[in-house]
Design a protein around this motif. Structure first.
Motif, PDB file in Angstrom:
ATOM      1  N   ASP A 168      33.011  17.941  96.824  1.00 36.26           N
ATOM      2  CA  ASP A 168      32.426  19.281  96.685  1.00 36.26           C
ATOM      3  C   ASP A 168      32.415  20.016  98.023  1.00 36.26           C
ATOM      4  OD1 ASP A 168      31.804  18.944  93.943  1.00 36.26           O
ATOM      5  OD2 ASP A 168      29.807  18.155  94.407  1.00 36.26           O
ATOM      6  N   LEU A 169      31.978  19.318  99.056  1.00 38.09           N
ATOM      7  CA  LEU A 169      31.871  19.933 100.370  1.00 38.09           C
ATOM      8  C   LEU A 169      33.250  20.279 100.928  1.00 38.09           C
ATOM      9  CD1 LEU A 169      30.042  20.924 102.594  1.00 38.09           C
ATOM     10  CD2 LEU A 169      29.844  18.567 103.423  1.00 38.09           C
ATOM     11  N   ALA A 170      34.186  19.351 100.805  1.00 44.96           N
ATOM     12  CA  ALA A 170      35.552  19.626 101.273  1.00 44.96           C
ATOM     13  C   ALA A 170      36.153  20.808 100.516  1.00 44.96           C
ATOM     14  CB  ALA A 170      36.414  18.379 101.107  1.00 44.96           C
ATOM     15  N   THR A 171      35.921  20.866  99.223  1.00 45.84           N
ATOM     16  CA  THR A 171      36.430  21.977  98.414  1.00 45.84           C
ATOM     17  C   THR A 171      35.838  23.294  98.894  1.00 45.84           C
ATOM     18  OG1 THR A 171      36.778  20.539  96.506  1.00 45.84           O
ATOM     19  CG2 THR A 171      36.552  22.904  96.062  1.00 45.84           C
ATOM     20  N   ALA A 172      34.539  23.317  99.149  1.00 46.83           N
ATOM     21  CA  ALA A 172      33.883  24.535  99.635  1.00 46.83           C
ATOM     22  C   ALA A 172      34.469  24.996 100.959  1.00 46.83           C
ATOM     23  CB  ALA A 172      32.382  24.292  99.783  1.00 46.83           C
ATOM     24  N   LEU A 173      34.923  24.060 101.765  1.00 48.91           N
ATOM     25  CA  LEU A 173      35.472  24.379 103.085  1.00 48.91           C
ATOM     26  C   LEU A 173      36.983  24.589 103.061  1.00 48.91           C
ATOM     27  CD1 LEU A 173      33.384  21.804 105.159  1.00 48.91           C
ATOM     28  CD2 LEU A 173      32.963  24.267 104.890  1.00 48.91           C
ATOM     29  N   GLY A 174      37.587  24.518 101.855  1.00 49.11           N
ATOM     30  CA  GLY A 174      39.028  24.724 101.732  1.00 49.11           C
ATOM     31  C   GLY A 174      39.860  23.559 102.219  1.00 49.11           C
ATOM     32  N   ARG A 175      39.279  22.376 102.231  1.00 48.14           N
ATOM     33  CA  ARG A 175      39.978  21.180 102.714  1.00 48.14           C
ATOM     34  C   ARG A 175      40.481  20.366 101.522  1.00 48.14           C
ATOM     35  NH1 ARG A 175      38.952  20.404 108.097  1.00 48.14           N
ATOM     36  NH2 ARG A 175      39.239  18.162 107.987  1.00 48.14           N
ATOM     37  N   PRO A 176      41.472  19.487 101.732  1.00 48.41           N
ATOM     38  CA  PRO A 176      41.992  18.676 100.630  1.00 48.41           C
ATOM     39  C   PRO A 176      40.981  17.627 100.159  1.00 48.41           C
ATOM     40  CG  PRO A 176      43.083  18.117 102.702  1.00 48.41           C
ATOM     41  CD  PRO A 176      42.183  19.275 102.987  1.00 48.41           C
ATOM     42  N   ASN A 177      41.254  17.097  98.989  1.00 55.02           N
ATOM     43  CA  ASN A 177      40.406  16.050  98.420  1.00 55.02           C
ATOM     44  C   ASN A 177      40.327  14.892  99.413  1.00 55.02           C
ATOM     45  OD1 ASN A 177      39.221  13.940  96.963  1.00 55.02           O
ATOM     46  ND2 ASN A 177      40.183  14.551  95.054  1.00 55.02           N
ATOM     47  N   PRO A 178      39.121  14.573  99.904  1.00 50.47           N
ATOM     48  CA  PRO A 178      38.993  13.548 100.933  1.00 50.47           C
ATOM     49  C   PRO A 178      38.735  12.137 100.398  1.00 50.47           C
ATOM     50  CG  PRO A 178      36.894  14.623 100.642  1.00 50.47           C
ATOM     51  CD  PRO A 178      37.859  15.286  99.682  1.00 50.47           C
ATOM     52  N   VAL A 179      38.612  11.989  99.080  1.00 53.82           N
ATOM     53  CA  VAL A 179      38.240  10.695  98.512  1.00 53.82           C
ATOM     54  C   VAL A 179      39.474   9.794  98.453  1.00 53.82           C
ATOM     55  CG1 VAL A 179      37.202   9.508  96.545  1.00 53.82           C
ATOM     56  CG2 VAL A 179      36.423  11.817  97.160  1.00 53.82           C
ATOM     57  N   PRO A 180      39.451   8.659  99.150  1.00 54.93           N
ATOM     58  CA  PRO A 180      40.608   7.758  99.136  1.00 54.93           C
ATOM     59  C   PRO A 180      40.860   7.195  97.740  1.00 54.93           C
ATOM     60  CG  PRO A 180      39.077   7.168 100.907  1.00 54.93           C
ATOM     61  CD  PRO A 180      38.386   8.173 100.037  1.00 54.93           C
ATOM     62  N   ASP A 181      42.137   6.950  97.435  1.00 50.56           N
ATOM     63  CA  ASP A 181      42.512   6.399  96.131  1.00 50.56           C
ATOM     64  C   ASP A 181      41.764   5.106  95.819  1.00 50.56           C
ATOM     65  OD1 ASP A 181      44.323   8.436  95.587  1.00 50.56           O
ATOM     66  OD2 ASP A 181      46.057   7.294  96.301  1.00 50.56           O
TER      67      ASP A 181
END
Length: 191
Positions: free
Chosen positions: A130-143
């Motif tokens: 959610d936070l990364a999305t709000a900041l315009g960053r890619p999905n940070p959750v590792p596979d």
């Protein structure tokens, strides 16, 4: 489930959220997030409060004993510093000997600490997205983390539907990666 597996997953999820918090600049705190009622600041505050509760709950405190001490905005003038201290104290509590063998008081009763740990790990990972999305960053959750959370928590997530914790699941696509399937299961539209 292996406690070491939980601790590794928790550490990875904590890193996901921590990196997103550190990416927030001075002008980002009022931005909206996929959690439509929360700004970036509200979201970080929510996770900081959750971390502040951890040492108390793992030490056996009840919700009434913790009381209202963490109600409202705990971030003050230095959100990053508050987050760092709260998350470090929580991580230390999780790593303390015997922590995962305890029973913890939560809003819906007593649960094994290990179950609480998986819930907290999920919250860190998804709110990191959610936070990364709000900041315009890619999905940070590792596979690997997303896959493990899907394996462990899918039955619990099904039980949580309709409780207001998450929006209903959305389609992620047949070939979606594990991080996208995880956020879609929790009502977020993968990017």
């Amino acid at each position: 489930m292996c406690p070491v597996d939980l601790l590794a997953a928790h550490g990875s999820a904590l890193d996901v959220f921590d990196a997103a918090v550190r990416a927030a600049g001075p002008g980002d705190w009022a931005r909206g997030t996929p959690c439509t009622d929360w700004s970036v600041r509200d979201l970080v505050n929510h996770l900081a409060v959750e971390q502040l509760w951890v040492p108390h709950l793992l030490a056996g405190a009840t919700l009434d004993e913790v009381g209202t001490r963490y109600d409202g905005d705990v971030l003050g003038d230095d959100p990053l510093s508050v987050w760092e201290k709260a998350s470090a104290a929580a991580r230390e509590a999780w790593l303390s000997p015997g922590a995962l063998r305890r029973t913890v008081h939560v809003s819906f009763g007593l649960v094994p600490a290990e179950e609480y740990g998986w819930q907290m790990t999920l919250d860190l990972a998804v709110h990191g997205w959610d936070l990364a999305t709000a900041l315009g960053r890619p999905n940070p959750v590792p596979d690997v983390l997303a896959g493990r959370l899907l394996d462990v928590l899918r039955p619990m997530i099904d039980d949580w539907q309709g409780l207001g914790l998450f929006d209903p699941p959305v389609a992620a696509g047949r070939n979606a990666a594990a991080p996208d399937r995880l956020v879609a299961l929790l009502g977020r539209r993968p990017r």
